[in-house]
Design an enzyme around this catalytic site. Structure first.
Site, short mmCIF file in Angstrom:
data_model
loop_
_atom_site.label_atom_id
_atom_site.label_comp_id
_atom_site.label_asym_id
_atom_site.label_seq_id
_atom_site.Cartn_x
_atom_site.Cartn_y
_atom_site.Cartn_z
N LEU A 48 -15.69 0.10 -10.83
CA LEU A 48 -14.65 -0.59 -11.72
C LEU A 48 -13.62 0.53 -11.94
O LEU A 48 -14.03 1.77 -11.96
CB LEU A 48 -15.23 -0.68 -12.97
CG LEU A 48 -16.37 -1.85 -13.29
CD1 LEU A 48 -16.85 -2.15 -14.54
CD2 LEU A 48 -15.69 -3.25 -12.62
N ASP A 49 -12.39 0.25 -12.20
CA ASP A 49 -11.36 1.10 -12.46
C ASP A 49 -11.98 2.14 -13.47
O ASP A 49 -12.47 1.43 -14.19
CB ASP A 49 -9.88 0.58 -12.73
CG ASP A 49 -9.40 -0.19 -11.34
OD1 ASP A 49 -9.91 0.20 -10.27
OD2 ASP A 49 -8.40 -0.87 -11.36
N ARG A 50 -11.24 3.31 -13.72
CA ARG A 50 -11.62 4.25 -14.64
C ARG A 50 -11.39 3.46 -16.02
O ARG A 50 -12.31 3.83 -17.02
CB ARG A 50 -10.91 5.60 -14.51
CG ARG A 50 -11.39 6.63 -15.46
CD ARG A 50 -10.73 7.96 -15.25
NE ARG A 50 -11.33 8.89 -16.18
CZ ARG A 50 -11.45 10.26 -15.83
NH1 ARG A 50 -10.92 10.54 -14.66
NH2 ARG A 50 -11.82 11.06 -16.54
N VAL A 52 -11.24 0.58 -16.69
CA VAL A 52 -11.89 -1.13 -16.81
C VAL A 52 -12.99 -0.72 -17.61
O VAL A 52 -13.95 0.39 -17.28
CB VAL A 52 -11.77 -1.73 -15.75
CG1 VAL A 52 -12.70 -3.25 -15.75
CG2 VAL A 52 -10.40 -1.99 -15.33
#
Length: 214
Positions: A48-50, A52
């Site tokens: 997951l993106d940082r 998110v």
């Protein structure tokens, strides 16, 4: 500390907070999961993106990591998200298909019109769940897993995610309104179907949508 939803000898399902890296480095999710479980292995199999937050599954052995990674490559690993958009899609539900190009120098993903080196196909399905003023809540099922895919595809249609200044939202809030809600996969040891779901905390931007269906 992170919230653990499920753990056994093969895997762990946990809630990643915004601002925490998915990868195994100081302060990343594997380190936090190992601390929460009192040791043992914890390996990242999807990211997951940082910025998110939401559900992640981590493998607790090399064999489990290989199995889960194979499921992801075979599109047998289901993921769905909730997002709050600035604006609303023209259709209540639909499929977005694009060509995406990642600019590593800018750390940003762009929708492009033509194939070229580095361009990847991207696809997601969405369903509109609710409206609140200029904002809308959508459920998203990823059919491909490209870097910043959800953020880039909606932004390209003039629908940036709430709080996502990198992709065009006018006012920054933390965290951005993108939540990993559901995971579906086969248990790497037994093959049994596994399904997990969690709703975002009812604060900040999510509080504008008091009813979010499971």
């Amino acid at each position: 500390m992170v919230r653990i939803l499920y753990a056994d000898e093969a895997l762990c399902v946990a809630v990643k907070p915004s601002g925490v890296l998915s990868t195994d480095e100081p302060g990343g999710m594997p380190e936090l999961v190992r601390a929460a479980l009192g040791g043992g292995e914890a390996r990242t199999v999807h990211r997951l993106d940082r910025v998110v937050s939401g559900l992640m599954v981590l493998a607790r052995s090399a064999d489990a990591a290989a199995n889960l990674s194979a499921q992801i490559r075979a599109d047998a690993f289901g993921k769905d998200y909730l997002a709050v958009l600035h604006g609303a899609p023209a259709e209540a539900q639909g499929v977005l298909r694009d060509l995406l190009l990642r600019n590593k120098a800018e750390r940003k993903t762009y929708v492009v019109a033509h194939r070229e080196k580095g361009v990847q196909e991207a696809e997601l399905a969405y369903r509109l769940l609710g409206r609140a003023g200029a904002l809308s809540l959508v459920q998203i099922v990823l059919r491909t897993g490209r870097t910043h895919q959800i953020r880039a595809q909606f932004s390209a249609r003039g629908l940036p995610l709430a709080g996502d200044r990198k992709y065009g939202f006018p006012d920054g809030v933390e965290p951005i309104a993108l939540w990993s809600r559901g995971l579906r996969f086969a248990h790497p040891s037994t093959g049994a179907p596994m399904s997990f779901s969690a709703l975002p905390p009812p604060d900040e931007i999510w509080a504008k949508f008091p009813y979010i269906p499971e």
